[in-house]
Design a protein around this motif. Structure first.
Motif, short mmCIF file in Angstrom:
data_model
loop_
_atom_site.label_atom_id
_atom_site.label_comp_id
_atom_site.label_asym_id
_atom_site.label_seq_id
_atom_site.Cartn_x
_atom_site.Cartn_y
_atom_site.Cartn_z
N ARG A 6 0.82 -1.20 0.00
CA ARG A 6 0.00 0.00 0.00
C ARG A 6 0.86 1.26 0.00
O ARG A 6 0.67 2.17 -0.78
CB ARG A 6 -0.91 0.01 1.25
N LYS A 9 2.61 2.19 -3.09
CA LYS A 9 1.79 2.64 -4.20
C LYS A 9 1.18 4.02 -3.99
O LYS A 9 0.48 4.52 -4.85
CB LYS A 9 0.67 1.62 -4.46
N THR A 10 1.47 4.62 -2.83
CA THR A 10 0.86 5.92 -2.55
C THR A 10 1.28 6.98 -3.56
O THR A 10 0.52 7.88 -3.87
CB THR A 10 1.24 6.39 -1.13
N LEU A 12 1.35 6.85 -6.52
CA LEU A 12 0.46 6.85 -7.70
C LEU A 12 -0.57 7.96 -7.64
O LEU A 12 -1.11 8.36 -8.66
CB LEU A 12 -0.25 5.50 -7.81
N TYR A 13 -0.83 8.45 -6.41
CA TYR A 13 -1.81 9.54 -6.30
C TYR A 13 -1.32 10.80 -7.01
O TYR A 13 -2.13 11.60 -7.47
CB TYR A 13 -2.11 9.86 -4.83
N PRO A 15 0.43 11.21 -10.06
CA PRO A 15 -0.06 11.29 -11.45
C PRO A 15 -1.58 11.30 -11.54
O PRO A 15 -2.14 11.99 -12.39
CB PRO A 15 0.52 10.04 -12.11
N LEU A 16 -2.24 10.56 -10.65
CA LEU A 16 -3.71 10.52 -10.71
C LEU A 16 -4.30 11.90 -10.46
O LEU A 16 -5.22 12.33 -11.16
CB LEU A 16 -4.26 9.52 -9.68
N ILE A 17 -3.75 12.61 -9.47
CA ILE A 17 -4.30 13.94 -9.17
C ILE A 17 -3.96 14.91 -10.29
O ILE A 17 -4.78 15.74 -10.68
CB ILE A 17 -3.78 14.42 -7.79
N MET A 19 -3.66 14.15 -13.43
CA MET A 19 -4.60 13.86 -14.51
C MET A 19 -5.99 14.38 -14.16
O MET A 19 -6.72 14.87 -15.02
CB MET A 19 -4.67 12.35 -14.78
N ALA A 20 -6.36 14.26 -12.88
CA ALA A 20 -7.66 14.77 -12.45
C ALA A 20 -7.76 16.26 -12.75
O ALA A 20 -8.80 16.76 -13.20
CB ALA A 20 -7.88 14.50 -10.98
N PHE A 22 -6.20 17.85 -15.12
CA PHE A 22 -6.36 17.97 -16.58
C PHE A 22 -7.82 17.76 -16.99
O PHE A 22 -8.36 18.48 -17.82
CB PHE A 22 -5.45 16.95 -17.26
N TYR A 23 -8.48 16.78 -16.36
CA TYR A 23 -9.87 16.51 -16.73
C TYR A 23 -10.82 17.54 -16.13
O TYR A 23 -11.89 17.79 -16.68
CB TYR A 23 -10.28 15.11 -16.27
N LEU A 24 -10.42 18.13 -14.99
CA LEU A 24 -11.35 19.03 -14.31
C LEU A 24 -11.31 20.44 -14.86
O LEU A 24 -12.30 21.16 -14.77
CB LEU A 24 -11.03 19.06 -12.81
N LEU A 25 -10.15 20.86 -15.43
CA LEU A 25 -10.03 22.25 -15.88
C LEU A 25 -11.17 22.66 -16.83
O LEU A 25 -11.88 23.64 -16.55
CB LEU A 25 -8.68 22.48 -16.56
N MET A 27 -14.00 21.29 -17.23
CA MET A 27 -15.29 21.19 -16.55
C MET A 27 -15.50 22.38 -15.62
O MET A 27 -16.61 22.89 -15.49
CB MET A 27 -15.34 19.90 -15.73
#
Lengths: 73, 295
Positions: A6, A9-10, A12-13, A15-17, A19-20, A22-25, A27
């Motif tokens: 666990r 792998k933390t 990984l948050y 790149p995930l954030i 990318m989030a 990028f997707y949220l801008l 919106m």
């Protein structure tokens, strides 16, 4: 074992954030523009929050001199 | 006897859709082919035989060369970008992190938005104005001190179409992620565990076990994204309008048919688009039907 995995792998948050964001801008722009009045929609101030009703005025950077916002500020 | 009756009933029941598909799909394709071989120009129908001259003229047309080049760049950037991004997102979400559902819905959400809305928003975001008129992403970059990232977006000469592909990637990479995520979840955990026991590291597991097992998903994603990018029209018109440097066959078809009234040439572009999509789709459909019949 599992807790170790666990922890490994933390990261990984990150790149995930990213990318989030990028997707949220787009919106965010969509949503914020949807709450603006026609007079307020301008490419210069597209990132600002909508002024809304005078009691919940939040934006301080908007330079548009609309009578309603003038009287409040 | 009753078998013959069943057969008759079956044919009777599916005949409305067969007739409708035949008229509204194949008959109209046939009609478009006929128009593309005619000299039809102007508002009055004219079926004078013109052989394949419309096609020959198109392939000599410099504007059509720009269209093909733009389509190739757009398809390359859009398909490769969406698939890479979709795969990476799916692999990251497959690690069993907390908040997976949140990220999954977030990445998938742009698919629920129409291309026109996406286009309008990205038109603002990718506003190429400079100086005091700077806005959109360029303004954001300047404000957070990343001035070097500010660029002319879709007004960049030659490669401007790649900026449009960025908006398309934003919309469709979540969908690719969903495809890959479903594929990853369908792979039995034992395969991964066996590879781990054999001493394979994460990268080797993904390279030699996951990716080959995901090849049907990759094929589906490739076909779905590929045929969408060949037909792209609304996104480009919403972002940049109909301007020559960002021209694609669909826009040319619209303009030559409805603005220029060259119906013959317009139909020829339509048929070229149909054939290019069919080259992509038909092997895939045959493959799917075959595998479905086997299982």
């Amino acid at each position: 074992m599992t807790s170790k995995l666990r922890l490994g792998k933390t990261w990984l948050y990150i790149p995930l954030i990213l990318m989030a964001v990028f997707y949220l801008l787009p919106m965010y722009v969509m949503l914020v523009t949807g709450f603006k009045s026609f007079a307020e929609i301008d490419l210069k101030t597209m990132w600002n929050l909508p002024k809304g009703s005078p009691s919940i005025t939040t934006s301080k950077r908007g330079k548009t001199s609309r009578p309603t916002s003038k009287t409040v500020s | 006897m009753s078998r013959d009756k069943d057969r008759f009933l079956n044919i009777l029941l599916i005949s409305p859709s067969i007739i409708a598909v035949f008229i509204f799909v194949y008959a109209f394709i046939g009609w478009s082919v006929r128009v593309s071989l005619s000299k039809w120009k102007g508002l009055n129908a004219d079926y004078t035989w013109n052989s394949i001259n419309n096609y020959l003229e198109l392939f000599k047309d410099p504007r059509f060369h720009v269209d093909i080049r733009n389509t190739l760049i757009f398809t390359g950037v859009f398909v490769i970008g969406s698939m890479l991004l979709g795969f990476l997102l799916a692999v990251m979400l497959d690690q069993g992190l907390k908040g997976e559902g949140f990220f999954r819905s977030l990445f998938l959400f742009p698919m629920a938005i129409s291309y026109i809305v996406t286009g309008v928003v990205w038109r603002w975001l990718m506003n190429p104005a400079t100086g005091s008129r700077t806005s959109g992403l360029n303004l954001l970059f300047t404000n957070i001190g990343l001035d070097s990232l500010a660029n002319a977006w879709h007004t960049t000469p030659t490669w401007g179409i790649a900026a449009i592909a960025l908006a398309a990637i934003w919309q469709m990479s979540g969908y690719t992620m969903a495809l890959y995520l479903a594929g990853l979840r369908a792979i039995p955990a034992e395969l991964k565990e066996a590879a781990q026991i054999d001493g394979a590291n994460e990268l080797q597991i993904y390279r030699h076990i996951m990716l080959p097992l995901l090849s049907p998903v990759t094929l589906s994603a490739l076909i779905i994204l590929g045929h969408m990018s060949l037909k792209v029209f609304d996104l480009i018109v919403a972002i940049a309008g109909k301007q020559l440097p960002l021209d694609v066959p669909a826009i040319y078809m619209w303009q030559i048919t409805f603005d220029g009234l060259f119906y013959g040439k317009g139909a020829a572009i339509g048929i070229i688009l149909l054939v290019s999509v069919a080259i992509l789709i038909i092997p895939y459909i045959r493959y799917t039907l075959k595998t479905e019949a086997q299982s």
